[in-house]
Motif scaffolding. Sequence first.
Motif, PDB file in Angstrom:
ATOM      1  N   ASN A 128      43.155  37.133  33.304  1.00 34.72           N
ATOM      2  CA  ASN A 128      44.321  37.497  32.495  1.00 34.72           C
ATOM      3  C   ASN A 128      45.055  36.294  31.919  1.00 34.72           C
ATOM      4  O   ASN A 128      46.146  36.416  31.404  1.00 34.72           O
ATOM      5  CB  ASN A 128      45.285  38.357  33.322  1.00 34.72           C
ATOM      6  CG  ASN A 128      45.812  37.630  34.541  1.00 34.72           C
ATOM      7  OD1 ASN A 128      45.310  36.588  34.922  1.00 34.72           O
ATOM      8  ND2 ASN A 128      46.822  38.204  35.164  1.00 34.72           N
ATOM      9  N   GLY A 162      32.363  40.506  29.821  1.00 32.56           N
ATOM     10  CA  GLY A 162      33.213  41.067  30.867  1.00 32.56           C
ATOM     11  C   GLY A 162      32.371  41.950  31.768  1.00 32.56           C
ATOM     12  O   GLY A 162      31.564  42.737  31.286  1.00 32.56           O
ATOM     13  N   TRP A 194      45.239  33.146  29.148  1.00 32.67           N
ATOM     14  CA  TRP A 194      44.698  32.676  27.875  1.00 32.67           C
ATOM     15  C   TRP A 194      43.891  31.418  28.113  1.00 32.67           C
ATOM     16  O   TRP A 194      44.168  30.652  29.030  1.00 32.67           O
ATOM     17  CB  TRP A 194      45.820  32.381  26.887  1.00 32.67           C
ATOM     18  CG  TRP A 194      46.421  33.623  26.317  1.00 32.67           C
ATOM     19  CD1 TRP A 194      47.562  34.236  26.740  1.00 32.67           C
ATOM     20  CD2 TRP A 194      45.907  34.411  25.258  1.00 32.67           C
ATOM     21  NE1 TRP A 194      47.784  35.352  25.993  1.00 32.67           N
ATOM     22  CE2 TRP A 194      46.793  35.486  25.080  1.00 32.67           C
ATOM     23  CE3 TRP A 194      44.787  34.306  24.439  1.00 32.67           C
ATOM     24  CZ2 TRP A 194      46.575  36.459  24.109  1.00 32.67           C
ATOM     25  CZ3 TRP A 194      44.588  35.275  23.486  1.00 32.67           C
ATOM     26  CH2 TRP A 194      45.471  36.330  23.330  1.00 32.67           C
ATOM     27  N   ALA A 196      37.995  47.538  33.807  1.00 35.11           N
ATOM     28  CA  ALA A 196      38.204  48.192  32.512  1.00 35.11           C
ATOM     29  C   ALA A 196      37.882  47.207  31.388  1.00 35.11           C
ATOM     30  O   ALA A 196      37.972  45.999  31.580  1.00 35.11           O
ATOM     31  CB  ALA A 196      39.663  48.634  32.396  1.00 35.11           C
ATOM     32  N   PRO A 197      37.514  47.729  30.214  1.00 35.03           N
ATOM     33  CA  PRO A 197      37.228  46.830  29.098  1.00 35.03           C
ATOM     34  C   PRO A 197      38.388  45.887  28.762  1.00 35.03           C
ATOM     35  O   PRO A 197      38.169  44.738  28.397  1.00 35.03           O
ATOM     36  CB  PRO A 197      36.951  47.781  27.933  1.00 35.03           C
ATOM     37  CG  PRO A 197      36.457  49.032  28.579  1.00 35.03           C
ATOM     38  CD  PRO A 197      37.243  49.125  29.871  1.00 35.03           C
ATOM     39  N   SER A 198      39.602  46.359  28.920  1.00 36.31           N
ATOM     40  CA  SER A 198      40.757  45.520  28.608  1.00 36.31           C
ATOM     41  C   SER A 198      41.111  44.538  29.734  1.00 36.31           C
ATOM     42  O   SER A 198      41.870  43.597  29.521  1.00 36.31           O
ATOM     43  CB  SER A 198      41.969  46.393  28.299  1.00 36.31           C
ATOM     44  OG  SER A 198      42.276  47.187  29.429  1.00 36.31           O
ATOM     45  N   MET A 199      40.553  44.742  30.920  1.00 40.27           N
ATOM     46  CA  MET A 199      40.817  43.853  32.063  1.00 40.27           C
ATOM     47  C   MET A 199      39.603  43.858  32.993  1.00 40.27           C
ATOM     48  O   MET A 199      39.592  44.511  34.038  1.00 40.27           O
ATOM     49  CB  MET A 199      42.069  44.315  32.815  1.00 40.27           C
ATOM     50  CG  MET A 199      42.458  43.405  33.970  1.00 40.27           C
ATOM     51  SD  MET A 199      42.773  41.711  33.515  1.00 40.27           S
ATOM     52  CE  MET A 199      44.415  41.852  32.877  1.00 40.27           C
TER      53      MET A 199
END
Length: 56
Positions: free
Chosen positions: A46, A8, A48, A12-15
């Motif tokens: 975002n 990534g 899958w 942000a790490p989550s997005m």
Amino acid sequence: MAVFIVLGVGGAPSMPEELYLIPLISISQIQSNPSSLKQYKREFVNKWFSIEEFKE
């Protein structure tokens, strides 16, 4: 067994802003030619995904 690296970049790490799913077997190719990384870029961060998309 296939092994993948998830990378990534930005955000942000989550997005992250950019997301790459790289087969470990391709790492030497990317080290010698960094522009080849773009073939592993995910267009929708975002969404899958399935590893099946990346099998050679």
